[in-house]
Enzyme design. Sequence first.
Site, PDB file in Angstrom:
ATOM      1  N   HIS A  28      27.875 -18.818  12.266  1.00 13.93           N
ATOM      2  CA  HIS A  28      26.832 -19.728  12.721  1.00 13.93           C
ATOM      3  C   HIS A  28      26.994 -21.049  12.070  1.00 13.93           C
ATOM      4  O   HIS A  28      27.060 -21.125  10.811  1.00 13.93           O
ATOM      5  CB  HIS A  28      25.514 -19.037  12.489  1.00 13.93           C
ATOM      6  CG  HIS A  28      24.470 -19.798  13.480  1.00 13.93           C
ATOM      7  ND1 HIS A  28      23.749 -20.799  12.979  1.00 13.93           N
ATOM      8  CD2 HIS A  28      24.040 -19.648  14.942  1.00 13.93           C
ATOM      9  CE1 HIS A  28      22.903 -21.412  14.210  1.00 13.93           C
ATOM     10  NE2 HIS A  28      23.301 -20.660  15.480  1.00 13.93           N
ATOM     11  N   ASP A  63      24.500 -13.667  19.447  1.00  9.02           N
ATOM     12  CA  ASP A  63      25.514 -13.294  20.712  1.00  9.02           C
ATOM     13  C   ASP A  63      26.148 -12.129  20.205  1.00  9.02           C
ATOM     14  O   ASP A  63      26.805 -11.269  20.798  1.00  9.02           O
ATOM     15  CB  ASP A  63      26.548 -14.288  20.533  1.00  9.02           C
ATOM     16  CG  ASP A  63      25.849 -15.573  21.014  1.00  9.02           C
ATOM     17  OD1 ASP A  63      25.102 -15.572  21.875  1.00  9.02           O
ATOM     18  OD2 ASP A  63      26.584 -16.733  20.595  1.00  9.02           O
TER      19      ASP A  63
END
Length: 454
Positions: free
Chosen positions: A332, A391
């Site tokens: 991320h 996700d």
Amino acid sequence: MSYLSPGEAAREIHRLSRLCQENNKIEPELYDQYKVKKGLREANGKGVLTGLTEISTIYGTKEVNGEIQPIDGELYYRGIDINKLVEGFSSEGRFGYEETVYLLIFGKLPNEEELDEFTKLLAYNRMLPDEFVPDVILKSPNKDIMNAMARSILTLNSYDKNSDDLAISNVLRQSIWLISTVPMIAAYSYLAYRHYMTGRGLYIHNPKPEFSTAENLLRIMRQNKTFTPLEAKILDIALVLHAEHGGGNNSTFTTHVVTSSGTDTYSSVAASLCSLKGPKHGGANIKVKNMFDEIKKNVKDWKNDDEIAEYLLKILRKEAFDKSGLIYGIGHAIYTKSDPRAEILEKYTMLLAEEKDRMEEADLYHRVARLAPELMKNERKMYKPVCPNIDFYSGFVYNMLGIPDEFITPLFAIARVAGWSAHRIEELICTNKIIRPAYMSVAKETDYISLSDR
């Protein structure tokens, strides 16, 4: 002059494509020479500061004795820890998306009366204009549900007599309308595609005013209109976790940029939605799901760490899956040691996997989550830790809920309209200045040559 044949047109496009690539090359060292922050990011990965916000706060690192240290990720909506927010409404047996929308837009948690009135307001705005579904959605089915949604959102502009009014009261009205109707637009867009482009049956269910956003989505997407309490609860939590994530993510930054130009609310939301659909942003969740489909096919023993690691290395070395070299769902831009949203969703993923008798797949996700960060660190010589992001689990959750692949990224968009709306209002109230960063030209001057001499 005659028309080109299809073959001639294709060859001409191919030739022009080569020309386009040859004449659009900027030497990489120039970006360093002029200190250009590619992707608006510093060399250490930190984003360039371009604005201020009170809507949400994200931490993935902290400064200790002048050095940046990785920490377990933290996310706050209007100053409230996301863990405490989810635990709060969950422990009271309530759905949380509606009060989360209220919190993000109005900056405080609603009391019981305020929440009841706001929920009724969302229900009132949930119905689309008369004939909108048959005239706009059903007549123009699209295999790309995100594009279908963007078209419908822009079309709503023509149903609004005050579409260009930027008074906060009007923008708020439009935002609440979109928060309420985008779930319906998305669901009906998928059902139109399902019927007209795949030949399956068509059913259109109206939303129920007493149902939450999550309950209505499950009701409308399913032919039998039924769902379990756990299914609705987990979809609601997923919507809460996807509702907002700071002003710097690509789609929300798009909201700020487009809003700053003075455009209307429908254009702003459509632009942000188009940003979100990209596989480097919101479209990553379907990439994770597709990647795991490949892992399941190519790894014979799902309990063998060595076999799993071997296939993950093939992905990293661009030998497997989509040859991008990316393990989707791992890493991320801000979070380092952990993504709090992923940790919350993981807990509920396990509950749903148990209900659906899919614990073997859930265990595979656990193993990849444990193995991938270390493999990436060793293979890429990474300077900071990486972790599973939201996700990583969301695609699996949606699959267990019976959500089709085509609808996975639209679900992200449905939730994020809340965050975009909050940021649009904040931009209009606080800044009111067009966003216009600088680009330096490095083109060389050249003379114009007449056509006959070229």
